[in-house]
Design an enzyme around this catalytic site. Structure first.
Site, PDB file in Angstrom:
ATOM      1  CB  THR B  72      -0.947  -0.017   1.223  1.00  0.00           C
ATOM      2  OG1 THR B  72      -1.831  -1.126   1.085  1.00  0.00           O
ATOM      3  CG2 THR B  72      -1.749   1.259   1.308  1.00  0.00           C
ATOM      4  CG  ASN B 151      -6.350  -7.574  -5.352  1.00  0.00           C
ATOM      5  OD1 ASN B 151      -6.691  -6.990  -6.375  1.00  0.00           O
ATOM      6  ND2 ASN B 151      -6.805  -7.226  -4.166  1.00  0.00           N
ATOM      7  CB  CYS B 325      -7.447  -4.398   1.374  1.00  0.00           C
ATOM      8  SG  CYS B 325      -5.737  -4.814   1.674  1.00  0.00           S
TER       9      CYS B 325
END
Lengths: 380, 379
Positions: B72, B151, B325
């Protein structure tokens, strides 16, 4: 080895490394995952948050985990400045802050913020009067360190916090990276709104830190993404680092209770010894300084060379902050305290911690003595 | 109870050899690399070696590797850093709707700062169209950020073609290779990228470490100011043990990449054929031709993702409904919404299985059995 450079970094406690290993191996889940492995990791973070909050005497939801002191200071200062810029653009800090505060403030000046860098006296303390006179209607943030990383001066944070209490719109940030575990600071009583800690300065591991953010204060995040840590700091949580940090803080807290007097005695002994050396000038003030930092100068001697000489004997000290080791040739802290170049350009910092022993102090004196003698002969 | 971890896209267990590399840097070589004494300098040398090793693996120069606290931060540093430092050349950014939040939210922040962004659409398989990209390019486009492999669904984008397309355009090209790094050969010159993000904990390294590659000479603003670490691009005492562990993880993953690819292909083939054999109704959410082999995102019509996840968890199977996330949220995956629209049942019945190097065919058998059991029981 005699490691007297604990303000640069510390050796993680044995139990901290064990915790790191244990969590890394057995609780490797992503705390955002909803399966049990993820939830176990999440619970460990919550538990760590609770431990840290209890020690700091604050609420769990006021504790945020970061990647370290520099990130904490950056989030606190930029996050606050950007969040509250509609209230005003004036920031007050001091000339002797850590690079992560000074450089962040300079960056904000480029963005149109107005920064006052308070002077310090010859002991490294800011004056409350100066602070009072610097406050404007547009002041939104005061950022001051608790314990200076180079000379160990303790700022009158409690007094400043109490004074600032009458300005509810001014946010008070304290960089307590050097003070934690060594000099007590009551965040509530000092009316602190934001407070930075770094794990590797109190025997935790590198890459971990804490930012205390008082309830009600909002910060514009610097790192945006998955909105972890209450959106203040996105990115998969460093689970093992966080749990180790909580462990390190707990152990440091215990050590403080049991051993801070010994730490102070070791420092006193060093000060006594160094004062007796004719070529040494002590820069750390006797009063209002932390029990683990002694800064002194060897006028006429290149401090880097002397640090290397001590290093040959496996004695490790530093010239100044590791974060500024390479750049300037004089210490900005000592210059700000009014010392001339012979002093500010020849300073050496000893920084102790709870792992150090009295035997090391005795051995240090011997090695220091010999090294200094040799150096003086060379220079003749 | 049997435990199967099929959530390696969320995070991976750290390899033992990686931890072994780290431990001496906690206990013995714990110095600060910026310290001038020999104790600190030893840590500096170790750090330099790690940087050199990683740089060599991706065809970069060591000064082009900046260590970060993870993927990130890497995405933030590349996207915000490059855009802000080059805004004199233009303020238009192109990205896709299926990026990781590290990129998406960075672009959103930049939009608030006055940048303009174009979010490319993807087709039902999650691929962008090169033509759309071509048509979106403007004179003032300064940054194109497109992930290598997604992802959530594993779809791989035509990175080389994008690099080729941008060769004659001023826009810098960043790719988030966080998911791809473990399974795709990454050479920054072949890919013609200017910036690339990698995270350690997705390749069996420790959490809170990563790197961004940023091409020599390309300007970018730091996010963290302070000491002169990472040549002033990223202040803060370097996470020496973490970085060394990461470098080891990179070394191992590069070495085992082909072997792992084959393993993942075997596992997914077996997964799919077992589902077929058991008469389970399912659809695969991905691009069959272009996909990361370790990610298998499957929709099971008639099921509910939460129930499925809970039941699998009870049987010791760790999988995911979306990316970790955003997993905490009940809103459907933004990636699937981009692929299928707002109203598709697949938004609510899709599961991501993601493999790691230690997974086995027997584990696939176990997991498929559990799925069959749960689906048949619910009926």
């Amino acid at each position: 080895m005699i490691y007297f450079d604990n303000s640069a970094t510390t050796r993680p406690y044995k139990e901290v490394v064990e915790t790191f290993q244990e969590v890394t191996t057995n609780y490797f889940g992503n705390p955002s995952s909803i399966h049990s492995l993820g939830q176990q990791a999440e619970k460990l973070i919550q538990k760590s948050r609770q431990i840290v909050a209890d020690i700091l005497n604050v609420r769990d939801e006021e504790v945020f985990f970061t990647s370290g002191g520099t990130e904490g200071n950056n989030i606190a200062i930029k996050g606050c400045a950007l969040q509250y810029k509609s209230r005003g653009n004036h920031i007050i800090t001091s000339k002797t802050e850590h690079a992560s505060v000074i450089e962040t403030c300079k960056q904000l000046e480029n963005f149109g913020f107005d920064v006052t860098y308070l002077d310090v006296n010859n002991e490294g303390q800011v004056s409350i009067e100066d602070l009072k006179n610097s406050i404007k209607d547009s002041t939104i943030l005061v950022s001051l360190m608790h314990v200076n990383n180079e000379v160990g001066t303790v700022q009158p944070i409690m007094e400043i916090g109490n004074y600032l209490n009458q300005f509810p719109k001014i946010i008070f940030h304290v960089d307590n990276v050097q003070g934690i575990g060594k000099v007590p600071l009551n965040l509530r009583k000092a009316n602190i709104d934001l407070c930075t800690l770094s794990g590797h300065k109190f025997h935790g591991i590198k890459g971990s830190g804490v930012l205390f953010v008082k309830n009600g204060i909002k910060l514009e995040p610097l790192i945006t993404g998955g909105m972890q840590e209450g959106k203040i700091r996105s990115g998969t949580e460093n689970v093992a680092g966080i749990v180790s940090l909580a462990k390190a803080l707990r152990v440091s807290n215990e050590k403080y209770t049991l051993h801070v007097e010994q730490l102070q005695e070791m420092k006193n002994e060093l000060v006594k010894y160094l004062s007796s050396c004719e070529d040494v000038i002590i820069n750390t003030p006797i009063m209002n300084s932390a029990p683990h930092i002694i800064n002194f100068s060897l006028p006429g001697i290149k401090p880097e060379a002397f640090v290397h000489e001590l290093g040959k004997n496996k004695v490790y000290v530093s010239t100044r902050s590791a974060c500024s080791s390479k750049k300037a040739d004089v210490s900005h802290v000592l210059s700000s305290m009014g010392f001339d170049k012979t002093i500010s350009g020849s300073s050496i910092r000893i920084s102790l911690s709870y792992g150090n022993s009295y035997e090391e102090i005795i051995k240090f004196k011997e090695i220091f003595n010999n090294s200094l003698k040799q150096f003086k002969q060379l220079m003749r | 109870m049997k435990k199967v971890y099929f959530d390696n896209a969320a995070t991976t267990p750290v390899r033992k050899e990686v931890i072994d590399v780290m431990i001496p840097y906690f206990n013995d070589f714990f110095g600060n690399p910026s310290s001038i004494h020999s104790f600190g300098r030893e840590c500096r040398y170790a750090l330099d070696r790690a940087r050199f090793s990683i740089a060599t693996f991706i065809g970069a120069k060591d000064k082009e590797i900046i260590f970060t606290s993870g993927g990130t931060e890497g995405d933030n540093l590349a996207v915000k850093g490059i855009a802000r430092a080059n805004k004199d050349k233009g303020k238009h950014i192109i990205t896709t709707g299926i990026e990781h939040n590290g990129v998406l939210n960075s672009v959103k922040t930049l939009e608030k700062e006055g940048f303009e962004a174009t979010y490319l659409k993807v087709d039902e398989t999650g691929r962008i169209s090169l033509d759309e990209l071509k048509n979106s390019l403007r004179e003032d486009t300064i940054l194109v950020s497109i992930m290598y492999g997604n992802n959530e669904v594993g779809t791989v984008q035509p990175i080389k073609d994008i690099g080729e397309l941008l060769k004659d355009h001023q826009a810098f090209f960043h790719t988030d290779a966080v998911q791809a790094f473990g399974v795709e050969k990454i050479d920054v010159n072949e890919l013609m990228v200017d910036a690339l993000t990698v995270a350690s904990h997705k390749i069996n390294g420790p959490k809170a470490v990563g790197f961004v590659y940023i091409k020599d000479g390309l300007k970018f603003d730091p996010i963290l100011d302070g000491g002169h670490q990472e040549k002033g691009h990223r202040a803060g005492t370097e996470n020496v043990p973490g970085i060394l562990g990461f470098a080891k993880a990179v070394e191992v993953v590069v070495e085992e990449r082909n072997k792992n690819r084959e393993l993942y292909k075997t596992l997914r083939r077996r997964f799919i054929s077992l589902l077929n054999e058991n008469g389970i109704e399912f659809k695969i959410n991905e691009n069959v031709e272009y996909c990361l082999p370790h990610i298998l995102n499957i929709s099971f019509p008639g099921t509910k993702v939460d129930t499925m996840l809970t039941n699998l968890d009870l049987e010791g199977v760790a999988v995911s409904g979306g990316s970790a996330c955003s997993a905490g949220s009940i809103t459907p995956s933004h990636v699937l919404v981009e692929m299928f629209g707002d109203n598709d049942p697949r938004l609510h019945n899709s599961i991501r299985f993601s493999f790691g190097h230690y997974n086995t065919e027997a584990e696939v058998d176990y997991v498929v059995n559990q799925i069959v059991k749960i689906i048949k029981r619910d009926k």
